[in-house]
Design a protein around this motif. Structure first.
Motif, mmCIF file in Angstrom:
data_model
loop_
_atom_site.group_PDB
_atom_site.id
_atom_site.type_symbol
_atom_site.label_atom_id
_atom_site.label_comp_id
_atom_site.label_asym_id
_atom_site.label_seq_id
_atom_site.Cartn_x
_atom_site.Cartn_y
_atom_site.Cartn_z
ATOM 1 N N SER A 203 36.740 49.184 35.642
ATOM 2 C CA SER A 203 36.449 48.481 36.884
ATOM 3 C C SER A 203 36.549 46.994 36.577
ATOM 4 O O SER A 203 35.850 46.490 35.690
ATOM 5 N N CYS A 204 37.437 46.289 37.273
ATOM 6 C CA CYS A 204 37.750 44.903 36.914
ATOM 7 C C CYS A 204 37.817 44.022 38.150
ATOM 8 O O CYS A 204 38.327 44.436 39.202
ATOM 9 N N GLN A 205 37.283 42.817 38.041
ATOM 10 C CA GLN A 205 37.402 41.812 39.094
ATOM 11 C C GLN A 205 37.908 40.513 38.487
ATOM 12 O O GLN A 205 37.489 40.132 37.387
ATOM 13 N N THR A 206 38.813 39.831 39.204
ATOM 14 C CA THR A 206 39.336 38.549 38.744
ATOM 15 C C THR A 206 39.331 37.545 39.890
ATOM 16 O O THR A 206 39.311 37.911 41.065
ATOM 17 N N TRP A 207 39.377 36.263 39.521
ATOM 18 C CA TRP A 207 39.386 35.197 40.520
ATOM 19 C C TRP A 207 39.937 33.928 39.877
ATOM 20 O O TRP A 207 40.160 33.879 38.666
ATOM 21 N N ASP A 208 40.138 32.899 40.707
ATOM 22 C CA ASP A 208 40.625 31.615 40.213
ATOM 23 C C ASP A 208 39.960 30.492 40.993
ATOM 24 O O ASP A 208 40.050 30.459 42.223
ATOM 25 N N PRO A 209 39.274 29.563 40.322
ATOM 26 C CA PRO A 209 38.676 28.428 41.034
ATOM 27 C C PRO A 209 39.747 27.585 41.725
ATOM 28 O O PRO A 209 40.868 27.453 41.227
ATOM 29 N N GLU A 210 39.394 27.007 42.854
ATOM 30 C CA GLU A 210 40.357 26.208 43.616
ATOM 31 C C GLU A 210 40.912 25.042 42.803
ATOM 32 O O GLU A 210 42.048 24.628 43.003
ATOM 33 N N TRP A 211 40.116 24.518 41.892
ATOM 34 C CA TRP A 211 40.518 23.317 41.148
ATOM 35 C C TRP A 211 41.342 23.612 39.895
ATOM 36 O O TRP A 211 41.808 22.687 39.228
ATOM 37 N N SER A 212 41.515 24.882 39.552
ATOM 38 C CA SER A 212 42.230 25.193 38.312
ATOM 39 C C SER A 212 43.723 24.891 38.457
ATOM 40 O O SER A 212 44.255 24.799 39.565
ATOM 41 N N LEU A 213 44.399 24.791 37.347
ATOM 42 C CA LEU A 213 45.839 24.555 37.343
ATOM 43 C C LEU A 213 46.640 25.842 37.378
ATOM 44 O O LEU A 213 47.871 25.812 37.353
ATOM 45 N N PHE A 214 45.948 26.979 37.448
ATOM 46 C CA PHE A 214 46.619 28.268 37.395
ATOM 47 C C PHE A 214 47.093 28.720 38.771
ATOM 48 O O PHE A 214 46.475 28.414 39.790
ATOM 49 N N ALA A 222 35.020 42.870 33.440
ATOM 50 C CA ALA A 222 35.390 44.279 33.506
ATOM 51 C C ALA A 222 34.364 45.133 32.782
ATOM 52 O O ALA A 222 33.731 44.692 31.815
ATOM 53 N N LEU A 223 34.193 46.356 33.276
ATOM 54 C CA LEU A 223 33.486 47.409 32.562
ATOM 55 C C LEU A 223 34.524 48.470 32.220
ATOM 56 O O LEU A 223 35.232 48.956 33.105
ATOM 57 N N ILE A 224 34.602 48.805 30.931
ATOM 58 C CA ILE A 224 35.637 49.725 30.464
ATOM 59 C C ILE A 224 34.972 50.883 29.741
ATOM 60 O O ILE A 224 34.209 50.675 28.782
ATOM 61 N N ASP A 225 35.235 52.093 30.207
ATOM 62 C CA ASP A 225 34.671 53.295 29.584
ATOM 63 C C ASP A 225 35.631 53.848 28.538
ATOM 64 O O ASP A 225 36.822 54.022 28.796
ATOM 65 N N PHE A 226 35.077 54.122 27.357
ATOM 66 C CA PHE A 226 35.798 54.799 26.280
ATOM 67 C C PHE A 226 35.048 56.094 25.968
ATOM 68 O O PHE A 226 34.450 56.234 24.911
ATOM 69 N N ASP A 227 35.045 57.001 26.936
ATOM 70 C CA ASP A 227 34.278 58.242 26.814
ATOM 71 C C ASP A 227 32.803 57.939 26.608
ATOM 72 O O ASP A 227 32.097 57.648 27.546
ATOM 73 N N ASP A 228 32.327 57.951 25.336
ATOM 74 C CA ASP A 228 30.900 57.811 25.059
ATOM 75 C C ASP A 228 30.463 56.368 24.858
ATOM 76 O O ASP A 228 29.298 56.109 24.540
ATOM 77 N N GLU A 333 45.410 46.737 38.471
ATOM 78 C CA GLU A 333 45.262 47.575 39.662
ATOM 79 C C GLU A 333 43.835 47.530 40.194
ATOM 80 O O GLU A 333 43.610 47.412 41.411
ATOM 81 N N SER A 334 42.859 47.622 39.304
ATOM 82 C CA SER A 334 41.468 47.586 39.728
ATOM 83 C C SER A 334 41.120 46.240 40.354
ATOM 84 O O SER A 334 40.461 46.175 41.398
ATOM 85 N N ALA A 335 41.571 45.141 39.723
ATOM 86 C CA ALA A 335 41.292 43.810 40.264
ATOM 87 C C ALA A 335 41.926 43.631 41.636
ATOM 88 O O ALA A 335 41.317 43.044 42.547
ATOM 89 N N ALA A 336 43.142 44.148 41.816
ATOM 90 C CA ALA A 336 43.816 44.054 43.114
ATOM 91 C C ALA A 336 43.070 44.851 44.184
ATOM 92 O O ALA A 336 43.143 44.518 45.375
ATOM 93 N N GLY A 337 42.350 45.868 43.765
ATOM 94 C CA GLY A 337 41.576 46.695 44.679
ATOM 95 C C GLY A 337 40.136 46.258 44.822
ATOM 96 O O GLY A 337 39.285 47.052 45.271
ATOM 97 N N GLY A 338 39.841 45.035 44.412
ATOM 98 C CA GLY A 338 38.488 44.508 44.585
ATOM 99 C C GLY A 338 37.478 45.064 43.615
ATOM 100 O O GLY A 338 36.272 45.027 43.868
ATOM 101 N N GLY A 339 37.944 45.577 42.484
ATOM 102 C CA GLY A 339 37.030 46.077 41.472
ATOM 103 C C GLY A 339 36.796 47.577 41.512
ATOM 104 O O GLY A 339 35.975 48.102 40.763
ATOM 105 N N GLU A 340 37.532 48.275 42.377
ATOM 106 C CA GLU A 340 37.379 49.726 42.428
ATOM 107 C C GLU A 340 37.796 50.351 41.090
ATOM 108 O O GLU A 340 38.792 49.948 40.512
#
Length: 345
Positions: A203-214, A222-228, A333-340
């Protein structure tokens, strides 16, 4: 190639990054002999020739031309992402071993196609995941596998840099995914290597501050599950906090202790930033790390040509890297989906 000490290569991609490869990395690996170079851009070819990197008599427009003219043992692809699949496919079709920069394909499906093609030709396909080739991750990878601290149950990873503080944009500022695909892919690969597991969900979320050069999102979590095991990740290209080494700052909680580590500082001597600490109760110990003969991209190139000479698959094989690609594009994909949450594999 088995038993051969020198691997004759063609380098494809002579932009700024490719020229850095030619000047700083390839000369560190004496098992490599460059017999030709190629780039579709006349400006890049001319820049390489003017810098004394490329021989004008052995510099070509396409990978196909360079391979036909020089009949190398292997091809090193240091072009931008758009050129990876065509150059790798051309080399594999010609029966040549290949190492390619990360990410080695724009989709997992295209990456799998190249892996299958390499297998059908009986040649090595490797990906330059250079953060693996430093002392700290190699030691921590072994510690996790040995299990002497008991079961691993949680991991925290923070990456902080401020890119563009001088007001000048570099090529990565214009990428669609400057954090996840250009930077975090290194961390995603390390996660898999260090944990000895492949991810199952993110589950991942990304963003960019208005003032950044990006142009694209420069920060994310992100929260990433590796089984256990669940890993929490925070990454930023625009942080005013203390900058981390390039591999980030890691905290790994086990049943009987903690490992805290970091790796890959700036410059040629980036290995000097590597540190590994083990905590058991109130006792905290800094490990003495072994010297790694060749680190960074010189390390990936050494592993590649050694595997070619020994007739084996390298640690950084294309087959292995498919899981890193899958995690990277699942994060997008998760970030594009708002963190789903997105399942992986």
């Amino acid at each position: 190639m088995e038993g051969t000490s020198v691997v004759r290569i063609v380098q494809v991609g002579l932009g700024g990054f490719g020229r850095n490869w030619a000047q700083e990395m390839i000369p560190q690996v004496p098992q490599v002999e460059v017999v030709g170079r190629a780039d579709i851009s006349p400006d890049s070819r001319q820049a390489a020739i003017a810098a004394g990197i490329a021989d004008p008599k052995a510099t070509y427009e396409t990978a196909e031309e360079a391979i036909a003219a020089t009949d190398p043992d292997a091809v090193l692809v240091t072009a931008s992402l758009v050129g990876h699949v065509p150059a790798v496919r051309a080399a594999l079709d010609a029966g040549k071993h290949v190492m390619v920069e990360k990410p080695f394909a724009p989709t997992v499906a295209e990456g799998a196609e190249l892996v299958d093609l390499a297998a059908s030709k009986g040649v090595v396909l490797a990906v330059s995941q250079n953060y693996r080739f430093f002392p700290a991750p190699q030691v921590v990878r072994k510690l996790v596998a040995e299990g002497k601290l008991g079961a691993l149950h949680a991991v925290e990873l923070d990456f902080r840099r401020f890119s563009g503080a001088n007001g000048v944009r570099g090529p990565h500022h214009f990428l669609a995914e400057p954090l996840l695909v250009d930077m975090s892919i290194h961390h995603f690969d390390l996660m898999r290597v260090i944990l000895g597991r492949n991810p199952t969900r993110i589950s991942c979320q990304t963003w960019d501050p208005e003032w950044s050069l990006f142009t694209g999102p420069s920060e994310g979590t992100a929260l990433i599950d590796f089984d256990d095991v669940t890993l929490s990740y925070r990454g930023s290209w625009v942080s005013h906090g203390d900058p981390t080494p390039w591999s980030g700052q890691w905290r790994m909680d086990f049943e009987n202790g903690e490992i805290a580590w970091t790796s890959r500082g700036d410059g040629r001597d980036g290995w000097k930033a590597d540190e590994v600490w083990i905590r058991r109760g109130n006792q905290r110990t800094k490990l003495v790390l072994p010297k790694v003969e060749r680190t960074d991209r010189a390390g990936t190139l050494t592993e590649f040509v050694t595997a070619v000479a020994e007739g084996r698959q390298p640690d950084n094989s294309g087959q292995d890297n498919l899981s890193t690609l899958a995690l990277t594009y699942a994060a997008v994909e998760s970030a594009a989906g708002g963190g789903e949450p997105v399942k992986i594999g």
